[in-house]
Structure formats: structure tokens, C-alpha cells
Design an enzyme around this catalytic site. Structure first.
Site, PDB file in Angstrom:
ATOM      1  N   LYS A  22      -7.269   6.919  -1.216  1.00 39.39           N
ATOM      2  CA  LYS A  22      -6.632   6.087  -0.175  1.00 39.39           C
ATOM      3  C   LYS A  22      -5.452   7.161   0.259  1.00 39.39           C
ATOM      4  O   LYS A  22      -5.391   6.850   1.474  1.00 39.39           O
ATOM      5  CB  LYS A  22      -6.983   4.843  -0.874  1.00 39.39           C
ATOM      6  CG  LYS A  22      -5.551   3.456  -0.182  1.00 39.39           C
ATOM      7  CD  LYS A  22      -5.509   2.531  -0.425  1.00 39.39           C
ATOM      8  CE  LYS A  22      -4.618   2.638  -1.963  1.00 39.39           C
ATOM      9  NZ  LYS A  22      -3.115   2.467  -1.118  1.00 39.39           N
ATOM     10  N   ASN A  23      -4.854   7.219  -0.442  1.00 39.58           N
ATOM     11  CA  ASN A  23      -3.509   7.559  -0.475  1.00 39.58           C
ATOM     12  C   ASN A  23      -3.365   8.769  -0.254  1.00 39.58           C
ATOM     13  O   ASN A  23      -2.031   8.914   0.424  1.00 39.58           O
ATOM     14  CB  ASN A  23      -2.695   7.192  -2.000  1.00 39.58           C
ATOM     15  CG  ASN A  23      -2.337   6.081  -2.175  1.00 39.58           C
ATOM     16  OD1 ASN A  23      -2.661   5.424  -1.306  1.00 39.58           O
ATOM     17  ND2 ASN A  23      -1.274   5.614  -3.289  1.00 39.58           N
ATOM     18  N   ARG A  96       1.320  -1.346   4.197  1.00 40.99           N
ATOM     19  CA  ARG A  96       2.471  -1.184   4.798  1.00 40.99           C
ATOM     20  C   ARG A  96       2.632   0.824   5.003  1.00 40.99           C
ATOM     21  O   ARG A  96       3.341   1.091   5.443  1.00 40.99           O
ATOM     22  CB  ARG A  96       3.540  -1.201   3.001  1.00 40.99           C
ATOM     23  CG  ARG A  96       3.811  -1.507   2.434  1.00 40.99           C
ATOM     24  CD  ARG A  96       4.541  -1.496   1.396  1.00 40.99           C
ATOM     25  NE  ARG A  96       5.828  -0.785   1.512  1.00 40.99           N
ATOM     26  CZ  ARG A  96       6.553  -1.586   2.176  1.00 40.99           C
ATOM     27  NH1 ARG A  96       7.129  -1.936   2.236  1.00 40.99           N
ATOM     28  NH2 ARG A  96       8.052  -0.877   2.319  1.00 40.99           N
ATOM     29  N   CYS A 120       7.387  -6.953  -0.332  1.00 40.67           N
ATOM     30  CA  CYS A 120       6.056  -6.005  -0.967  1.00 40.67           C
ATOM     31  C   CYS A 120       6.330  -7.056  -2.402  1.00 40.67           C
ATOM     32  O   CYS A 120       7.805  -6.504  -3.220  1.00 40.67           O
ATOM     33  CB  CYS A 120       6.327  -4.575  -1.034  1.00 40.67           C
ATOM     34  SG  CYS A 120       5.015  -3.655  -2.055  1.00 40.67           S
ATOM     35  N   ARG A 125      11.271  -1.754  -1.575  1.00 38.05           N
ATOM     36  CA  ARG A 125      10.308  -0.620  -0.446  1.00 38.05           C
ATOM     37  C   ARG A 125      11.451   0.125   0.500  1.00 38.05           C
ATOM     38  O   ARG A 125      10.025  -0.099   1.678  1.00 38.05           O
ATOM     39  CB  ARG A 125       8.670  -0.752  -0.627  1.00 38.05           C
ATOM     40  CG  ARG A 125       8.707  -1.117  -1.990  1.00 38.05           C
ATOM     41  CD  ARG A 125       6.831  -1.171  -1.794  1.00 38.05           C
ATOM     42  NE  ARG A 125       6.354  -0.062  -1.324  1.00 38.05           N
ATOM     43  CZ  ARG A 125       4.260   0.378  -1.694  1.00 38.05           C
ATOM     44  NH1 ARG A 125       4.448  -0.176  -1.534  1.00 38.05           N
ATOM     45  NH2 ARG A 125       4.877   1.656  -1.423  1.00 38.05           N
ATOM     46  N   ASP A 319       0.840   4.350 -10.634  1.00 36.47           N
ATOM     47  CA  ASP A 319      -0.188   2.967  -9.770  1.00 36.47           C
ATOM     48  C   ASP A 319      -1.195   2.661 -10.815  1.00 36.47           C
ATOM     49  O   ASP A 319      -2.033   2.370 -10.685  1.00 36.47           O
ATOM     50  CB  ASP A 319      -0.434   4.215  -8.344  1.00 36.47           C
ATOM     51  CG  ASP A 319      -0.049   4.416  -7.772  1.00 36.47           C
ATOM     52  OD1 ASP A 319      -0.211   4.858  -6.513  1.00 36.47           O
ATOM     53  OD2 ASP A 319       1.153   3.127  -7.526  1.00 36.47           O
ATOM     54  N   ARG A 411      -8.276  -3.359  -0.798  1.00 36.52           N
ATOM     55  CA  ARG A 411      -7.803  -2.912  -0.391  1.00 36.52           C
ATOM     56  C   ARG A 411      -7.822  -1.473  -0.815  1.00 36.52           C
ATOM     57  O   ARG A 411      -7.186  -0.187  -0.284  1.00 36.52           O
ATOM     58  CB  ARG A 411      -6.324  -3.090  -0.738  1.00 36.52           C
ATOM     59  CG  ARG A 411      -5.228  -4.508   0.523  1.00 36.52           C
ATOM     60  CD  ARG A 411      -4.260  -5.080   0.312  1.00 36.52           C
ATOM     61  NE  ARG A 411      -3.411  -3.377   0.421  1.00 36.52           N
ATOM     62  CZ  ARG A 411      -2.637  -3.243  -0.355  1.00 36.52           C
ATOM     63  NH1 ARG A 411      -1.722  -2.955  -1.225  1.00 36.52           N
ATOM     64  NH2 ARG A 411      -2.074  -1.603   0.136  1.00 36.52           N
TER      65      ARG A 411
HETATM   66  C1  EPZ Z   1       3.256   6.089  -2.423  1.00 39.37           C
HETATM   67  O1  EPZ Z   1       4.121   4.396  -1.577  1.00 39.37           O
HETATM   68  C2  EPZ Z   1       1.755   5.103  -2.294  1.00 39.37           C
HETATM   69  N1  EPZ Z   1       1.336   4.529  -1.218  1.00 39.37           N
HETATM   70  C3  EPZ Z   1       1.912   4.422  -3.306  1.00 39.37           C
HETATM   71  O2  EPZ Z   1       1.218   3.487  -3.810  1.00 39.37           O
HETATM   72  C4  EPZ Z   1       2.774   4.691  -4.906  1.00 39.37           C
HETATM   73  O3  EPZ Z   1       3.390   3.739  -5.517  1.00 39.37           O
HETATM   74  C5  EPZ Z   1       3.771   5.884  -4.182  1.00 39.37           C
HETATM   75  O4  EPZ Z   1       3.700   6.381  -2.564  1.00 39.37           O
HETATM   76  C6  EPZ Z   1       4.586   5.710  -5.457  1.00 39.37           C
HETATM   77  O5  EPZ Z   1       3.732   7.479  -6.178  1.00 39.37           O
HETATM   78  C7  EPZ Z   1       0.833   5.900  -1.150  1.00 39.37           C
HETATM   79  O6  EPZ Z   1       0.424   6.414  -0.507  1.00 39.37           O
HETATM   80  C8  EPZ Z   1       0.054   4.916   0.654  1.00 39.37           C
HETATM   81  P1  EPZ Z   1       8.115   7.001  -1.953  1.00 39.37           P
HETATM   82  P2  EPZ Z   1       5.173   5.068  -1.273  1.00 39.37           P
HETATM   83  O7  EPZ Z   1       8.119   6.405  -0.885  1.00 39.37           O
HETATM   84  O8  EPZ Z   1       5.163   6.262  -0.350  1.00 39.37           O
HETATM   85  C9  EPZ Z   1      12.562   4.677  -3.523  1.00 39.37           C
HETATM   86  C10 EPZ Z   1      -1.042   2.384  -4.481  1.00 39.37           C
HETATM   87  O9  EPZ Z   1      -1.223   1.111  -5.860  1.00 39.37           O
HETATM   88  N2  EPZ Z   1      12.163   4.343  -1.677  1.00 39.37           N
HETATM   89  O10 EPZ Z   1       7.524   7.191  -2.775  1.00 39.37           O
HETATM   90  O11 EPZ Z   1       6.123   4.234   0.324  1.00 39.37           O
HETATM   91  C11 EPZ Z   1      11.603   3.549  -3.367  1.00 39.37           C
HETATM   92  O12 EPZ Z   1      10.771   1.968  -3.340  1.00 39.37           O
HETATM   93  C12 EPZ Z   1       0.437   1.964  -3.590  1.00 39.37           C
HETATM   94  O13 EPZ Z   1      -1.742   2.356  -3.695  1.00 39.37           O
HETATM   95  C13 EPZ Z   1      13.753   4.610  -0.878  1.00 39.37           C
HETATM   96  O14 EPZ Z   1      14.532   3.922  -1.174  1.00 39.37           O
HETATM   97  O15 EPZ Z   1       6.327   5.374  -1.910  1.00 39.37           O
HETATM   98  C14 EPZ Z   1      10.615   3.031  -4.708  1.00 39.37           C
HETATM   99  O16 EPZ Z   1      11.315   3.735  -5.635  1.00 39.37           O
HETATM  100  C15 EPZ Z   1       1.420   0.819  -3.656  1.00 39.37           C
HETATM  101  N3  EPZ Z   1      13.978   4.835  -0.002  1.00 39.37           N
HETATM  102  C16 EPZ Z   1      10.335   5.381  -4.919  1.00 39.37           C
HETATM  103  O17 EPZ Z   1      11.717   5.494  -3.911  1.00 39.37           O
HETATM  104  C17 EPZ Z   1      12.559   5.681   0.641  1.00 39.37           C
HETATM  105  O18 EPZ Z   1      13.269   5.813   1.955  1.00 39.37           O
HETATM  106  C18 EPZ Z   1       9.375   5.921  -4.278  1.00 39.37           C
HETATM  107  O19 EPZ Z   1       8.286   5.216  -3.445  1.00 39.37           O
HETATM  108  C19 EPZ Z   1      11.266   5.301   0.618  1.00 39.37           C
HETATM  109  C20 EPZ Z   1      10.870   4.952  -0.665  1.00 39.37           C
END
Ligand code: EPZ
Length: 434
Positions: A22-23, A96, A120, A125, A319, A411
């Protein structure tokens, strides 16, 4: 809203194949906006989030063509019509990941208006890193009516060096957005502290097949030499490492024996390391392609306590935190689970507690005191992975568990109840309950 009813105590046995990720699929689909030629994706999973992304791309003028019933399953995406560049709230709020159309649309069309994702269940996020990266390439960014509005200046996007690290390390979708935009920028870009996730490598492989010049994907430093335009390509989505880890936990908690094919073992070393430490056996049957391996999962009768800390890839994935916690709830002794990516990602703790798990949370750490057995109870799904942990716990629990709001599970897991039932679980879906 549908619910699952699970009678626990049945061993899982048999063979199951891991679906496309999915991701990985979501940013791959968004990348189709970078060209007006067809992008053909194979092994795209049939999930609610994928359906939402198809709807979103359709609103952005991208033709979405499913293959004929009897043909090899594939998804053809063709973004010829560039008149609509507004990703509306009503779709982005349901998923998202809709944010990952921002970079591709901006780079190809010179303008992108995308609804801010909003709150979320797993915690804060923000997308500040996405915006910082695109602004560094020269995009003008503003917020208007809950939307991000990004435009390209007359001289176009310009390659540059960008540090994309944040308070919790790298950002996966932020890296996807900036890498996609930089592919069409003038000159060379370097993304430092880039996400190293396999899904980013898969995206870079598709973009390179479309004519991009990207090196270093999978490492913290990605170099992108911008090109004038990109063309169509065909790509097979990598298998889903989170689905594979979930099935491994399900097999282990039932003391079952499961053969898993199309397993991306090479992308799961932190996961298999932890599982083996707690008493899961992972026998590799075929590893010719370590990203599509076949392995048999079984486990010792008494599982051992361990420490798990979630980290960006190649560390232990956030995850799978909830799923491994469910498994540890019946291990002998005290385990320690620390969440370093989404410190509030613990909605499953109270629900597992309703099933008799002994979990003590202190901030971003949970001490799991193993119990002899869990018991069935009515519980509430809250987010995708928390719901998967409730299914895993219910498979081992004594008696009946009813998991409400399983739309969360749909999902990210394709027809999970059919799959588990085919492996021996007593699971049914009830439609339209609370
Ligand atoms: C991806 O989300 C995945 N989603 C998430 O999987 C996964 O948990 C996450 O990466 C971490 O591995 C998809 O790929 C669709 P991040 P993403 O930006 O990219 C902070 C699932 O269950 N951050 O890597 O949105 C954020 O708050 C989902 O399948 C900032 O501070 O996650 C978090 O603490 C849930 N500023 C950390 O970084 C930003 O601009 C990592 O988030 C962006 C992120």
C-alpha cells in the site's frame, strides 16, 4: 459499520501470498501526474486507500484504467488532462497520503492546490518538511482556506541541496514529494537526511524507468539530476513488508505454521531480528529473490520478552509496533516497547487491556507484562495498525472478540477475514453493526 467476530484459539496453517505494498503503491500512483504518457502498475493491492487515490487522481484529470478481468491485473494511469489541480478536502481528509500528489502536480503543472490533511488518530502529522523541501526548489507556498497552494516561479524549479530531517528523523512522503518535484527541476538536487524506506527506493526505480536521473535512493543522501520531461513506464509494486510482518505475528501468536510467499525479507531485517529474538522461527524456503522470498513461520510455545524501539528504516517500523505488542502480551516476562516516530501511537493499548493484556504506558514507552492468555471482548478499532493488533490478539484469545469499525482494517489489508479464514481462523464479518 462492519465488525469482525473472532473465536480465538485456532492455529493458523497453510500458505498465503503477500500483496503489493500500500505505502509503495500510493506515491507510485501519484507519480503518474509527472507525465502525460501511460504509467502501468502491476500488483497494486485492492484496498480502500488505493480506491481513494484512484478517485483523487480522477478528479485531477488522470485517466484510471483497470485491466480486463481475464488479463494480468494492472492499473494504467494517464494524466493527459491538466486543467484540474485542486486536491479537495473531502478526499484528502479520508486518506492523508493524498498529500503525495503535491510534488508531482507542482513540478508538471506549475501549480498545485492540496487540502491540508488535518488531524490523525496516531498523533501529530505536520507537513512542514514537505513544504520546506519544495520551497527550497523555488516553489512559492501559501496557505488558503485549509489548502496548501504551491506555484512554480517563471524561471521554473531549480535544483539545490535540501536537508529534510525533522524532530523524528526523516519523512517518507516528504521525501517522495521532494524527490518527485526535483526530477523535473533545472539542475541537480541533493536531499540530505532522506527517508531510506523501501517504498522510496521503489518510487525512485519507477521515476528512473520514466526517464529521471536519481541515485542514492535507500540511503540518507539522494541525488536527482533534473530532466526536461518524463515518459510512461511499466512497474511492479514491491511486496508489502508491513502486511508480511502482520501475518508473521498472527502465525506466531496462534503457535501456527504458515508458509508466506512473495515476502520482502530483504526489507524486513529489523523485524525478523526482533521476532527471532522473541521465539519466532523463520525458515527460509526460497530466497532467490530476497524481496520476493518464501518462508515458513512457526514459533516456540513460550515466547521470550524483548525490547523494541521503532525507528526510521532500516530500524524497526512504527507500522508494526502495535502488532508486535499484541504478540508480546502473551510472552513470558516484561517486554519494553518504545515508539520514536509517533510518540502518541498507542490507541491499541486500552483495547488490548480490555482483552486482559497487562500494559503500562509511560510517555512513549509501554512495559508489557506477559499474561498466560488473553480473553475475548468487544473492542474498538481506531487506526489501521492498531486494528491489526486487535485481530492478532483475538486469534489467540479465549472466547469471542468483536472488533467494531473494521473499515480501518480495509484501508490496508485486502479481505483480511477471507484470508485468515482460509488459514483456519474462525472469523466472520458482520455488516452494519455499531
Ligand atoms: C508514512 O507516513 C507511512 N504512510 C506511514 O504508514 C508510516 O507510519 C510513516 O511513513 C512512518 O514510517 C504512507 O506511506 C502512506 P513521515 P508519512 O512523514 O510519510 C514527522 C500506515 O499505517 N514529520 O515519515 O506521513 C511526523 O509527524 C501509515 O500504513 C514532521 O515533523 O510519515 C512523524 O513523527 C501510518 N514534519 C515523522 O516525521 C513533516 O513534514 C515521520 O513521519 C513530515 C513528518
Amino acid at each position: 459499520m462492519d465488525a469482525f467476530t473472532i473465536e480465538g484459539g485456532r492455529r493458523l496453517e497453510g500458505t498465503t501470498r503477500i500483496n503489493g505494498s500500500k505505502n509503495a503503491a500510493l506515491p507510485l500512483m501519484a507519480a503518474a501526474l509527472l507525465t502525460s504518457e501511460p504509467v502501468i502498475l502491476r500488483d497494486v493491492p485492492d484496498l480502500a486507500d488505493i480506491t481513494n487515490m484512484k478517485k483523487l487522481l480522477d478528479t485531477l484529470g488522470c485517466e484510471v484504467i483497470e485491466s480486463e478481468k481475464n488479463a494480468e491485473p494492472s492499473l494504467t494511469l494517464c494524466a493527459r488532462d491538466q486543467s484540474q489541480s485542486h486536491a479537495h478536502y473531502d478526499i484528502v481528509r479520508t486518506m492523508r497520503a493524498g498529500i503525495c500528489v503535491l510534488g508531482p502536480m507542482l513540478a508538471r503543472r506549475g501549480i498545485a492546490r492540496v487540502s491540508l490533511p488535518g488531524g490523525c488518530a496516531i498523533g501529530e502529522r505536520p507537513i512542514d518538511l514537505h513544504l520546506r523541501g519544495l520551497a527550497a526548489l523555488g516553489a512559492q507556498i501559501s496557505l488558503d482556506g485549509g489548502d496548501v497552494v504551491a506555484t512554480v516561479p517563471p524561471q521554473g524549479l531549480r535544483g539545490t541541496t535540501i536537508f529534510l530531517g525533522g524532530p523524528f528523523g526523516s519523512t517518507v512522503l516528504g521525501t517522495a514529494n521532494v524527490m518527485s518535484a526535483a526530477a523535473l527541476a533545472k539542475g541537480t538536487s541533493i536531499i540530505e537526511s532522506a527517508a531510506c524506506e523501501p517504498e522510496i527506493v521503489d518510487l525512485a526505480n519507477l521515476l528512473n524507468a520514466m526517464g529521471a536521473r536519481i541515485t542514492g535512493a535507500g540511503t540518507p543522501r539522494i541525488t536527482i539530476e533534473g530532466v526536461k520531461s518524463l515518459h510512461g513506464a511499466t512497474h511492479i509494486v514491491i511486496p508489502d513488508r508491513i502486511e508480511a510482518g502482520t501475518m508473521m505475528c498472527a502465525a506466531a501468536i496462534t503457535n501456527g505454521s504458515l508458509t508466506i510467499t512473495n515476502t520482502p525479507l530483504d526489507a524486513m531485517l529489523a523485524v525478523t531480528d526482533r521476532l527471532v529474538d522473541l521465539g519466532v522461527h523463520i525458515d527460509i524456503l526460497d530466497n532467490k529473490d530476497p524481496m520476493r522470498a518464501t518462508c515458513r513461520i512457526s514459533s516456540e510455545r513460550i515466547l521470550r520478552p524483548i525490547r523494541v524501539t521503532t525507528q526510521p528504516h532500516p530500524g524497526f517500523p512504527t507500522d508494526l509496533q502495535a502488532q508486535v505488542m499484541a504478540l508480546l502480551s502473551i510472552a513470558e516476562g516484561n517486554s519494553i516497547v518504545t515508539e520514536r516516530i509517533f510518540p502518541e501511537r498507542f490507541l491499541h493499548v486500552a483495547e488490548l487491556g480490555r482483552m486482559g493484556a497487562q500494559l503500562h504506558r509511560q510517555g512513549a514507552t509501554v512495559v508489557v507484562t506477559g499474561v498466560r492468555e488473553l480473553h475475548g471482548a468487544p473492542v474498538m478499532a481506531s487506526d489501521l495498525r492498531a486494528s491489526a493488533s486487535l485481530v492478532i490478539a483475538a486469534l489467540a484469545a479465549r472466547g469471542t472478540t468483536v472488533i467494531n469499525r473494521v473499515y480501518h482494517i480495509d484501508r490496508g489489508y485486502e479481505r483480511l477475514e477471507h484470508r485468515l479464514a482460509s488459514l483456519g481462523a474462525a472469523i466472520t464479518r458482520t455488516e452494519g453493526s455499531a
